[in-house]
Scaffold this motif. Structure first.
Motif, PDB file in Angstrom:
ATOM      1  N   ARG A  87      -5.684  -3.829   4.319  1.00  0.00           N
ATOM      2  CA  ARG A  87      -7.213  -3.599   4.524  1.00  0.00           C
ATOM      3  C   ARG A  87      -7.462  -3.619   6.076  1.00  0.00           C
ATOM      4  N   SER A  88      -6.838  -4.621   6.336  1.00  0.00           N
ATOM      5  CA  SER A  88      -7.356  -4.889   7.666  1.00  0.00           C
ATOM      6  C   SER A  88      -6.657  -3.918   8.903  1.00  0.00           C
ATOM      7  N   ASP A  89      -5.502  -3.246   8.679  1.00  0.00           N
ATOM      8  CA  ASP A  89      -4.896  -2.225   9.433  1.00  0.00           C
ATOM      9  C   ASP A  89      -5.390  -0.965   9.363  1.00  0.00           C
ATOM     10  N   GLY A  90      -6.136  -0.670   8.355  1.00  0.00           N
ATOM     11  CA  GLY A  90      -6.797   0.692   8.165  1.00  0.00           C
ATOM     12  C   GLY A  90      -5.837   1.264   7.154  1.00  0.00           C
ATOM     13  N   THR A  91      -4.729   0.938   6.456  1.00  0.00           N
ATOM     14  CA  THR A  91      -3.977   1.631   5.507  1.00  0.00           C
ATOM     15  C   THR A  91      -4.877   1.919   4.431  1.00  0.00           C
ATOM     16  N   LEU A  92      -5.646   0.881   3.709  1.00  0.00           N
ATOM     17  CA  LEU A  92      -6.296   1.288   2.408  1.00  0.00           C
ATOM     18  C   LEU A  92      -7.341   2.431   2.769  1.00  0.00           C
ATOM     19  N   LYS A  93      -7.833   2.330   3.986  1.00  0.00           N
ATOM     20  CA  LYS A  93      -8.934   3.264   4.164  1.00  0.00           C
ATOM     21  C   LYS A  93      -8.319   4.674   4.382  1.00  0.00           C
ATOM     22  N   ARG A  94      -6.946   4.816   4.841  1.00  0.00           N
ATOM     23  CA  ARG A  94      -6.513   6.144   5.005  1.00  0.00           C
ATOM     24  C   ARG A  94      -6.180   6.516   3.506  1.00  0.00           C
ATOM     25  N   LEU A  95      -5.458   5.714   2.691  1.00  0.00           N
ATOM     26  CA  LEU A  95      -4.934   6.009   1.428  1.00  0.00           C
ATOM     27  C   LEU A  95      -6.296   6.486   0.384  1.00  0.00           C
ATOM     28  N   GLY A  96      -7.647   5.733   0.783  1.00  0.00           N
ATOM     29  CA  GLY A  96      -8.735   6.125   0.053  1.00  0.00           C
ATOM     30  C   GLY A  96      -9.256   7.527   0.155  1.00  0.00           C
ATOM     31  N   GLY A  97      -8.718   8.014   1.417  1.00  0.00           N
ATOM     32  CA  GLY A  97      -8.958   9.594   1.831  1.00  0.00           C
ATOM     33  C   GLY A  97      -7.992  10.549   1.429  1.00  0.00           C
ATOM     34  N   THR A  98      -6.695  10.127   0.411  1.00  0.00           N
ATOM     35  CA  THR A  98      -6.066  10.880  -0.080  1.00  0.00           C
ATOM     36  C   THR A  98      -6.069  11.106  -1.551  1.00  0.00           C
ATOM     37  N   PRO A  99      -5.513  11.755  -2.136  1.00  0.00           N
ATOM     38  CA  PRO A  99      -5.659  12.090  -3.679  1.00  0.00           C
ATOM     39  C   PRO A  99      -5.095  10.833  -4.415  1.00  0.00           C
ATOM     40  N   LEU A 100      -4.688   9.653  -3.847  1.00  0.00           N
ATOM     41  CA  LEU A 100      -4.004   8.675  -4.587  1.00  0.00           C
ATOM     42  C   LEU A 100      -5.120   7.781  -5.066  1.00  0.00           C
ATOM     43  N   SER A 101      -4.934   7.529  -6.423  1.00  0.00           N
ATOM     44  CA  SER A 101      -5.923   6.590  -7.027  1.00  0.00           C
ATOM     45  C   SER A 101      -5.870   5.412  -6.975  1.00  0.00           C
ATOM     46  N   PRO A 102      -6.713   4.450  -7.064  1.00  0.00           N
ATOM     47  CA  PRO A 102      -6.450   2.879  -7.252  1.00  0.00           C
ATOM     48  C   PRO A 102      -5.412   2.701  -8.292  1.00  0.00           C
ATOM     49  N   VAL A 103      -5.288   3.521  -9.330  1.00  0.00           N
ATOM     50  CA  VAL A 103      -4.468   3.021 -10.523  1.00  0.00           C
ATOM     51  C   VAL A 103      -2.751   3.364  -9.916  1.00  0.00           C
ATOM     52  N   SER A 104      -2.602   4.394  -9.287  1.00  0.00           N
ATOM     53  CA  SER A 104      -1.378   4.932  -8.807  1.00  0.00           C
ATOM     54  C   SER A 104      -0.931   3.643  -7.807  1.00  0.00           C
ATOM     55  N   TYR A 105      -2.056   3.182  -7.048  1.00  0.00           N
ATOM     56  CA  TYR A 105      -1.574   2.268  -5.875  1.00  0.00           C
ATOM     57  C   TYR A 105      -1.330   0.955  -6.595  1.00  0.00           C
ATOM     58  N   PHE A 106      -1.845   0.484  -7.475  1.00  0.00           N
ATOM     59  CA  PHE A 106      -1.597  -0.631  -8.272  1.00  0.00           C
ATOM     60  C   PHE A 106      -0.433  -0.501  -8.896  1.00  0.00           C
ATOM     61  N   ILE A 107       0.033   0.639  -9.615  1.00  0.00           N
ATOM     62  CA  ILE A 107       1.218   1.087 -10.446  1.00  0.00           C
ATOM     63  C   ILE A 107       2.402   0.586  -9.300  1.00  0.00           C
ATOM     64  N   GLY A 108       2.231   1.246  -8.042  1.00  0.00           N
ATOM     65  CA  GLY A 108       3.279   1.238  -6.958  1.00  0.00           C
ATOM     66  C   GLY A 108       3.338  -0.396  -6.640  1.00  0.00           C
ATOM     67  N   LYS A 109       2.262  -1.244  -6.587  1.00  0.00           N
ATOM     68  CA  LYS A 109       2.412  -2.554  -6.014  1.00  0.00           C
ATOM     69  C   LYS A 109       3.049  -3.350  -7.421  1.00  0.00           C
ATOM     70  N   LEU A 110       2.451  -3.099  -8.646  1.00  0.00           N
ATOM     71  CA  LEU A 110       3.074  -3.994  -9.509  1.00  0.00           C
ATOM     72  C   LEU A 110       4.639  -3.681  -9.901  1.00  0.00           C
ATOM     73  N   GLY A 111       4.844  -2.418  -9.676  1.00  0.00           N
ATOM     74  CA  GLY A 111       6.181  -1.800  -9.706  1.00  0.00           C
ATOM     75  C   GLY A 111       7.350  -2.673  -8.740  1.00  0.00           C
ATOM     76  N   GLN A 112       6.764  -2.772  -7.557  1.00  0.00           N
ATOM     77  CA  GLN A 112       7.413  -3.652  -6.427  1.00  0.00           C
ATOM     78  C   GLN A 112       7.617  -5.004  -6.958  1.00  0.00           C
ATOM     79  N   VAL A 113       6.750  -5.599  -7.148  1.00  0.00           N
ATOM     80  CA  VAL A 113       6.907  -6.986  -7.705  1.00  0.00           C
ATOM     81  C   VAL A 113       7.650  -7.172  -8.756  1.00  0.00           C
ATOM     82  N   LEU A 114       7.711  -6.187  -9.820  1.00  0.00           N
ATOM     83  CA  LEU A 114       8.765  -6.421 -10.961  1.00  0.00           C
ATOM     84  C   LEU A 114      10.141  -6.341 -10.499  1.00  0.00           C
ATOM     85  N   VAL A 115      10.451  -5.313  -9.637  1.00  0.00           N
ATOM     86  CA  VAL A 115      11.754  -4.946  -9.168  1.00  0.00           C
ATOM     87  C   VAL A 115      12.052  -6.177  -8.077  1.00  0.00           C
ATOM     88  N   THR A 116      11.509  -6.563  -7.217  1.00  0.00           N
ATOM     89  CA  THR A 116      11.789  -7.558  -6.460  1.00  0.00           C
ATOM     90  C   THR A 116      11.850  -8.912  -7.152  1.00  0.00           C
TER      91      THR A 116
END
Length: 267
Positions: A87-116
């Motif tokens: 959020r601080s470095d502008g990554t979320l702002k850039r993602l907000g301007g793409t077709p990526l939805s918050p749900v897809s973003y959360f799936i990616g984060k949750l999947g990463q936590v489950l794998v690691t």
């Protein structure tokens, strides 16, 4: 919905690669519990823990605690700091301007936590069994308990981490805000200190939070049944572990729904 799931699945691979490319994250979240287990197992090698007839060595005693700590670090600490930085470095702002939805973003984060988190748990168990001879459960029911405690715990901690990411005002301050909270929870929840040795009032405080229950759930998998008598209720309390952790999952989802924004309102 299929597009959301497809984008989320692609984000999982991206998030896992990004995670392992960050040396500090790998050390302080992935390898840290393994290092603590090694230190405790060596430092307390001459001691035994537990009631007469059910004594275990330090490696077996601290394995459940390190598994719970790993879930907390991989989920809550990693998610909250990582998203605050994005959020601080502008990554979320850039993602907000793409077709990526918050749900897809959360799936990616949750999947990463489950794998690691899963890889970290496997590494902890392998280190304990291979290097210190910790006996692993042979009862399938215990491994089933391990599975649901792990899945519920890592999901709850990840969701709470996403919610906590809204607290730091900047990415630079995220570690200063999050790490003290994580350390405090570990000390009062029986990770570094035997939970039964803590004052009753501190046990009651820790019982409000999910980490104490996750550690108790992992203890029920890897420690002899005689250790259940040392728990506050004298049993493993699996239904209560499910209830308290599940309630925190619901609370976390509510917080994320209210607080998550691609861009902070006060930015």
């Amino acid at each position: 919905m299929s597009r959301v799931l497809r984008l989320g699945a692609s984000r999982i691979a991206f998030e896992v690669r990004s995670y392992f490319r960050q040396g500090d994250s790998v050390f302080f979240t992935f390898l840290f519990p393994v290092m603590i287990l090694l230190i405790f197992a060596v430092a307390f090698d001459a001691q035994t823990f537990g009631p007469p007839g059910d004594e275990v060595d330090a490696a077996q005693f601290y394995l459940p605690a390190m598994l719970a700590a790993g879930v907390l670090l991989s989920g809550l600490q990693n998610m909250s700091i990582d998203i605050a930085m994005e959020r601080s470095d502008g990554t979320l702002k850039r993602l907000g301007g793409t077709p990526l939805s918050p749900v897809s973003y959360f799936i990616g984060k949750l999947g990463q936590v489950l794998v690691t988190g899963f890889l970290q748990s496997v590494l902890l168990i392998v280190v304990a069994a291979v290097f210190f001879g910790v006996p692993l459960p042979t009862d399938p029911e215990r491994w089933l308990t391990f599975a649901w405690v792990f899945l519920l715990g890592v999901t709850t901690c990840a969701i709470l981490g996403i919610g906590l990411s809204a607290l730091p005002r900047t990415g630079r301050s995220a570690t200063g805000v999050v790490i003290p909270i994580v350390l405090l929870l570990q000390f009062i929840s029986g990770v570094y200190i035997n939970f039964a040795a803590l004052p009753e009032w501190l046990q009651n405080v820790a019982s409000v939070f999910p980490l104490k229950w996750l550690a108790q759930g992992f203890r029920s998998v890897f420690l002899p049944e005689g250790f259940a008598a040392a728990e506050p209720s004298g049993s493993w309390d699996h239904p209560l572990i499910l209830l308290v952790t599940g309630l925190w999952l619901v609370v976390g989802l509510a917080v994320v729904r209210v607080t998550f924004r691609w861009i902070r309102k006060d930015a």
